[in-house]
Design a protein around this motif. Sequence first.
Motif, PDB file in Angstrom:
ATOM      1  N   PRO A 150      62.647  59.697  51.903  1.00 49.83           N
ATOM      2  CA  PRO A 150      61.426  59.259  52.603  1.00 49.83           C
ATOM      3  C   PRO A 150      60.500  58.464  51.692  1.00 49.83           C
ATOM      4  O   PRO A 150      60.594  58.544  50.461  1.00 49.83           O
ATOM      5  CB  PRO A 150      60.791  60.580  53.046  1.00 49.83           C
ATOM      6  N   ASP A 151      59.612  57.730  52.294  1.00 45.39           N
ATOM      7  CA  ASP A 151      58.694  56.857  51.558  1.00 45.39           C
ATOM      8  C   ASP A 151      57.918  57.630  50.492  1.00 45.39           C
ATOM      9  O   ASP A 151      57.324  58.673  50.770  1.00 45.39           O
ATOM     10  CB  ASP A 151      57.727  56.197  52.540  1.00 45.39           C
ATOM     11  N   GLY A 152      57.937  57.137  49.289  1.00 39.88           N
ATOM     12  CA  GLY A 152      57.200  57.736  48.179  1.00 39.88           C
ATOM     13  C   GLY A 152      57.974  58.776  47.397  1.00 39.88           C
ATOM     14  O   GLY A 152      57.609  59.085  46.250  1.00 39.88           O
ATOM     15  N   VAL A 153      59.046  59.318  47.976  1.00 42.48           N
ATOM     16  CA  VAL A 153      59.804  60.380  47.310  1.00 42.48           C
ATOM     17  C   VAL A 153      60.546  59.852  46.091  1.00 42.48           C
ATOM     18  O   VAL A 153      60.522  60.460  45.015  1.00 42.48           O
ATOM     19  CB  VAL A 153      60.795  61.040  48.299  1.00 42.48           C
ATOM     20  N   ALA A 154      61.206  58.706  46.243  1.00 41.75           N
ATOM     21  CA  ALA A 154      61.974  58.150  45.125  1.00 41.75           C
ATOM     22  C   ALA A 154      61.080  57.854  43.928  1.00 41.75           C
ATOM     23  O   ALA A 154      61.474  58.079  42.780  1.00 41.75           O
ATOM     24  CB  ALA A 154      62.708  56.890  45.568  1.00 41.75           C
ATOM     25  N   ALA A 155      59.877  57.364  44.193  1.00 40.88           N
ATOM     26  CA  ALA A 155      58.956  57.048  43.098  1.00 40.88           C
ATOM     27  C   ALA A 155      58.535  58.318  42.362  1.00 40.88           C
ATOM     28  O   ALA A 155      58.466  58.342  41.120  1.00 40.88           O
ATOM     29  CB  ALA A 155      57.736  56.317  43.641  1.00 40.88           C
ATOM     30  N   GLY A 172      63.821  50.355  39.264  1.00 37.04           N
ATOM     31  CA  GLY A 172      63.041  50.266  40.488  1.00 37.04           C
ATOM     32  C   GLY A 172      63.313  51.420  41.423  1.00 37.04           C
ATOM     33  O   GLY A 172      64.223  52.227  41.202  1.00 37.04           O
ATOM     34  N   THR A 173      62.503  51.510  42.469  1.00 34.71           N
ATOM     35  CA  THR A 173      62.693  52.492  43.535  1.00 34.71           C
ATOM     36  C   THR A 173      62.434  51.801  44.862  1.00 34.71           C
ATOM     37  O   THR A 173      61.638  50.867  44.934  1.00 34.71           O
ATOM     38  CB  THR A 173      61.733  53.697  43.399  1.00 34.71           C
ATOM     39  N   TYR A 174      63.110  52.263  45.903  1.00 33.46           N
ATOM     40  CA  TYR A 174      62.884  51.680  47.224  1.00 33.46           C
ATOM     41  C   TYR A 174      63.334  52.661  48.295  1.00 33.46           C
ATOM     42  O   TYR A 174      64.412  53.240  48.197  1.00 33.46           O
ATOM     43  CB  TYR A 174      63.626  50.362  47.389  1.00 33.46           C
TER      44      TYR A 174
END
Length: 290
Positions: A150-155, A172-174
Amino acid sequence: MTIAEGVLPYQLHPQPECLPPHLAGRVSPRTDLPAQRVAALSTADLYGIDFTAATEQQVIDHVVEQATAGVGGRVATINLDILRQLCADRQQMRLLDGVDLCVPDGMPLLWAARLRGRRLPERVTGADLVWSLSAGAASAGLRVYFLGAPDGVAARAAANISAACPGLAVAGTYAPPFGCEKDEAELTDISSRLLAAQPNIVFCAFGFPKQEELMRRLSATLPNTWFVACGGALSMAAGDLKRAPQWAQRAGLEWVFRLAREPFRLARRYLVHDVPFAVRLIAGSLLTAR
């Protein structure tokens, strides 16, 4: 010596609380690689899948060595639920075509293989590889990319893993939108992001079969990059999901821990589908034991 049994041969500084317990404190760096290579090891066939008979450390050494040489590949982490889905729909086996390492992410798979006389040395999970392989990448100066979740988790996962692996180069993360594997425009965008970032290793966290389909498509565009399927590993590394204790993992009871935490989402998967399949898998292996 495996990671669970001894010293992790890549420098790892366990600051984050979400760091897997069995990786904590293993901080003895290494520069050499073992003479034995994963490519020289045997495979164990289980339900038509050739599992790589390798320890987690051998998987790390192989990927780091190949990535350093500019050679790419794919790592599939197959757990009981994924094996069940593959057996239910043999057409999905095509997703494993061309996979370089197919490792067992589940104790029932190890038990079944051993009963059939096809021993797999240990469980190799995506949840561990995001940490241990990242440590190997940091030691070798390789660039990693965290794709999915989900959005923000990878970062957040990247931040925690970087804290545990000083010097790690995060390319990077996406977090692509839902359904990206069926959207040609989105696939082109993902490929463009990766081509610009030029990672050596990409952790793909989408769950089966999305991550396997994406890995298959993306590896054609980035043949020098390693793609590693890791399911919900980034959510665990980010601290959003708590992993089962080590004793539960060793006993093959990690699913009980997850079911207790997410009963409404996981009850059907585990109780209706996976447990009966596990019983059939072990019973069939007992009948063919040698």
